[in-house]
Design a protein around this motif. Structure first.
Motif, PDB file in Angstrom:
ATOM      1  N   LYS A  32       1.366  -1.125   0.012  1.00  0.00           N
ATOM      2  CA  LYS A  32       0.172  -0.026   0.223  1.00  0.00           C
ATOM      3  C   LYS A  32       0.582   0.993  -0.062  1.00  0.00           C
ATOM      4  CE  LYS A  32      -3.887  -0.824   2.674  1.00  0.00           C
ATOM      5  NZ  LYS A  32      -4.564   0.046   4.118  1.00  0.00           N
ATOM      6  N   TYR A  33       1.871   1.344   0.535  1.00  0.00           N
ATOM      7  CA  TYR A  33       3.345   2.404   0.966  1.00  0.00           C
ATOM      8  C   TYR A  33       3.546   2.842  -0.146  1.00  0.00           C
ATOM      9  CZ  TYR A  33       6.557   5.221   2.277  1.00  0.00           C
ATOM     10  OH  TYR A  33       7.994   6.098   2.695  1.00  0.00           O
ATOM     11  N   GLY A  84       9.795 -10.356   0.455  1.00  0.00           N
ATOM     12  CA  GLY A  84       8.468 -11.379   1.490  1.00  0.00           C
ATOM     13  C   GLY A  84       7.261  -9.954   0.366  1.00  0.00           C
ATOM     14  N   THR A  85       7.339  -9.088   0.784  1.00  0.00           N
ATOM     15  CA  THR A  85       5.925  -8.360  -0.040  1.00  0.00           C
ATOM     16  C   THR A  85       6.225  -8.750  -1.976  1.00  0.00           C
ATOM     17  OG1 THR A  85       7.912  -6.655  -0.758  1.00  0.00           O
ATOM     18  CG2 THR A  85       6.824  -6.771   1.432  1.00  0.00           C
ATOM     19  N   ASP A  86       6.311  -9.764  -2.523  1.00  0.00           N
ATOM     20  CA  ASP A  86       5.908  -9.728  -4.158  1.00  0.00           C
ATOM     21  C   ASP A  86       4.318 -10.165  -4.240  1.00  0.00           C
ATOM     22  OD1 ASP A  86       6.947 -12.085  -1.937  1.00  0.00           O
ATOM     23  OD2 ASP A  86       7.022 -13.416  -4.208  1.00  0.00           O
ATOM     24  N   THR A  91      -1.032  -6.182  -5.790  1.00  0.00           N
ATOM     25  CA  THR A  91       0.343  -6.074  -6.290  1.00  0.00           C
ATOM     26  C   THR A  91       0.553  -6.299  -7.726  1.00  0.00           C
ATOM     27  OG1 THR A  91       2.601  -5.379  -5.901  1.00  0.00           O
ATOM     28  CG2 THR A  91       1.699  -7.866  -5.256  1.00  0.00           C
ATOM     29  N   LYS A  92       1.301  -5.800  -8.512  1.00  0.00           N
ATOM     30  CA  LYS A  92       1.580  -5.622  -9.679  1.00  0.00           C
ATOM     31  C   LYS A  92       2.853  -5.876 -10.348  1.00  0.00           C
ATOM     32  CE  LYS A  92      -1.742  -2.821 -11.939  1.00  0.00           C
ATOM     33  NZ  LYS A  92      -2.579  -1.244 -13.144  1.00  0.00           N
ATOM     34  N   ALA A  93       3.934  -5.984  -9.140  1.00  0.00           N
ATOM     35  CA  ALA A  93       4.488  -6.503  -8.994  1.00  0.00           C
ATOM     36  C   ALA A  93       5.394  -7.426  -9.857  1.00  0.00           C
ATOM     37  CB  ALA A  93       6.008  -5.825  -8.165  1.00  0.00           C
ATOM     38  N   LEU A  94       6.482  -7.453 -11.052  1.00  0.00           N
ATOM     39  CA  LEU A  94       6.672  -9.009 -11.616  1.00  0.00           C
ATOM     40  C   LEU A  94       7.764  -9.575 -10.242  1.00  0.00           C
ATOM     41  CD1 LEU A  94       6.211  -7.960 -14.792  1.00  0.00           C
ATOM     42  CD2 LEU A  94       5.078  -9.172 -13.514  1.00  0.00           C
ATOM     43  N   PRO A  95       7.894 -10.939 -10.443  1.00  0.00           N
ATOM     44  CA  PRO A  95       8.826 -11.295 -10.045  1.00  0.00           C
ATOM     45  C   PRO A  95      10.016 -10.789 -10.072  1.00  0.00           C
ATOM     46  CG  PRO A  95       8.015 -12.525 -10.288  1.00  0.00           C
ATOM     47  CD  PRO A  95       6.923 -11.940 -11.007  1.00  0.00           C
ATOM     48  N   ASP A  96      10.548 -10.055 -11.213  1.00  0.00           N
ATOM     49  CA  ASP A  96      11.699 -10.017 -11.363  1.00  0.00           C
ATOM     50  C   ASP A  96      12.014  -8.665 -10.447  1.00  0.00           C
ATOM     51  OD1 ASP A  96      12.664 -11.730 -13.604  1.00  0.00           O
ATOM     52  OD2 ASP A  96      12.760 -10.333 -14.640  1.00  0.00           O
ATOM     53  N   HIS A 145       8.292  -0.365 -15.893  1.00  0.00           N
ATOM     54  CA  HIS A 145       7.697  -0.244 -15.663  1.00  0.00           C
ATOM     55  C   HIS A 145       7.116  -2.341 -16.867  1.00  0.00           C
ATOM     56  CE1 HIS A 145       5.022   3.322 -14.145  1.00  0.00           C
ATOM     57  NE2 HIS A 145       5.836   2.498 -13.069  1.00  0.00           N
ATOM     58  N   ASP A 146       7.971  -1.539 -18.674  1.00  0.00           N
ATOM     59  CA  ASP A 146       7.948  -2.675 -19.119  1.00  0.00           C
ATOM     60  C   ASP A 146       8.341  -3.705 -18.613  1.00  0.00           C
ATOM     61  OD1 ASP A 146       6.763  -1.217 -20.308  1.00  0.00           O
ATOM     62  OD2 ASP A 146       8.051  -0.604 -22.206  1.00  0.00           O
ATOM     63  N   ASN A 147       9.346  -3.629 -17.176  1.00  0.00           N
ATOM     64  CA  ASN A 147      10.419  -4.822 -17.251  1.00  0.00           C
ATOM     65  C   ASN A 147       9.587  -5.297 -15.813  1.00  0.00           C
ATOM     66  OD1 ASN A 147      12.245  -4.797 -19.307  1.00  0.00           O
ATOM     67  ND2 ASN A 147      13.383  -3.107 -18.346  1.00  0.00           N
ATOM     68  N   PHE A 148       9.885  -4.537 -14.613  1.00  0.00           N
ATOM     69  CA  PHE A 148       8.794  -4.706 -13.743  1.00  0.00           C
ATOM     70  C   PHE A 148       7.258  -4.623 -13.058  1.00  0.00           C
ATOM     71  CE2 PHE A 148      13.564  -3.304 -13.579  1.00  0.00           C
ATOM     72  CZ  PHE A 148      13.821  -5.100 -13.427  1.00  0.00           C
ATOM     73  N   ARG A 149       7.147  -4.552 -13.861  1.00  0.00           N
ATOM     74  CA  ARG A 149       5.264  -4.078 -13.681  1.00  0.00           C
ATOM     75  C   ARG A 149       4.427  -5.203 -14.316  1.00  0.00           C
ATOM     76  NH1 ARG A 149       1.441   0.821 -12.963  1.00  0.00           N
ATOM     77  NH2 ARG A 149       2.094   0.973 -15.755  1.00  0.00           N
ATOM     78  N   ALA A 150       3.320  -5.785 -13.635  1.00  0.00           N
ATOM     79  CA  ALA A 150       2.536  -6.469 -14.582  1.00  0.00           C
ATOM     80  C   ALA A 150       1.738  -5.584 -15.547  1.00  0.00           C
ATOM     81  CB  ALA A 150       1.022  -7.455 -14.209  1.00  0.00           C
ATOM     82  N   LYS A 151       0.898  -5.646 -16.616  1.00  0.00           N
ATOM     83  CA  LYS A 151       0.292  -5.493 -18.058  1.00  0.00           C
ATOM     84  C   LYS A 151      -1.285  -4.484 -16.646  1.00  0.00           C
ATOM     85  CE  LYS A 151       3.155  -3.884 -21.305  1.00  0.00           C
ATOM     86  NZ  LYS A 151       4.003  -4.817 -20.302  1.00  0.00           N
TER      87      LYS A 151
END
Ligand code: ASC
Length: 151
Positions: A32-33, A84-86, A91-96, A145-151
């Motif tokens: 959230k932060y 642990g915040t994956d 979250t849209k953060a990708l595992p990479d 965003h292209d590398n690390f965030r899901a669409k």
């Protein structure tokens, strides 16, 4: 007394070596932060974009104010991407982010550098100066965003 001193020392050492992520009670709080920081940064960045793209009138004072906020906010999200915040929130953060953490850190540092340049450019007080720095910063947002965030 000695036991108390030893406990205080141990607690202080623990506080020193505790990673930034421990500042958040739960993964959801970290998620959230970082999303909140991104949202506020994006809001002020979009106001700069509107000026840079001629959608709103250029106002040097507004531009400088928005850019200072972007510069400050650009420093905040990264400490909230701890281990642990994956998972645990929306979250849209990708595992990479965690698998290629060196590249992610490099991208985060690049954004901070771009936002600092953007703020300096906005202080120049001309639309041309803002346009150049905005374009460069926007590419940095998009690249990460292209590398690390899901669409
Ligand atoms: C914005 C915003 C982003 C970036 C990106 C640039 O205003 O919210 O994520 O610009 O779209 O390509």
């Amino acid at each position: 007394m000695k036991a108390i001193a030893a406990f205080v020392l141990a607690a202080s050492v623990a506080a020193l070596v505790t990673p930034a992520v421990a500042q958040f009670a739960k993964p959801e709080d970290a998620i959230k932060y970082r999303q909140s920081a991104m949202t506020v940064m994006g809001t002020h960045f979009a106001r700069l974009g509107a000026m840079a793209n001629g959608k709103t009138a250029f106002d040097a004072r507004q531009a400088a104010g928005n850019a200072v906020i972007v510069e400050s906010l650009s420093k905040l999200p990264w400490a909230a991407f701890g281990e642990g915040t994956d998972k645990g929130g929306n979250t849209k953060a990708l595992p990479d982010v965690w698998k290629d953490s060196a590249k992610f850190k490099e991208s985060a540092d690049k954004l901070v550098a771009e936002a600092t340049k953007l703020s300096a450019a906005a202080k120049v007080g001309t639309l041309d100066s803002l346009k150049v720095a905005f374009g460069s910063a926007a590419n940095t947002c998009k690249g990460c965003h292209d590398n690390f965030r899901a669409k």
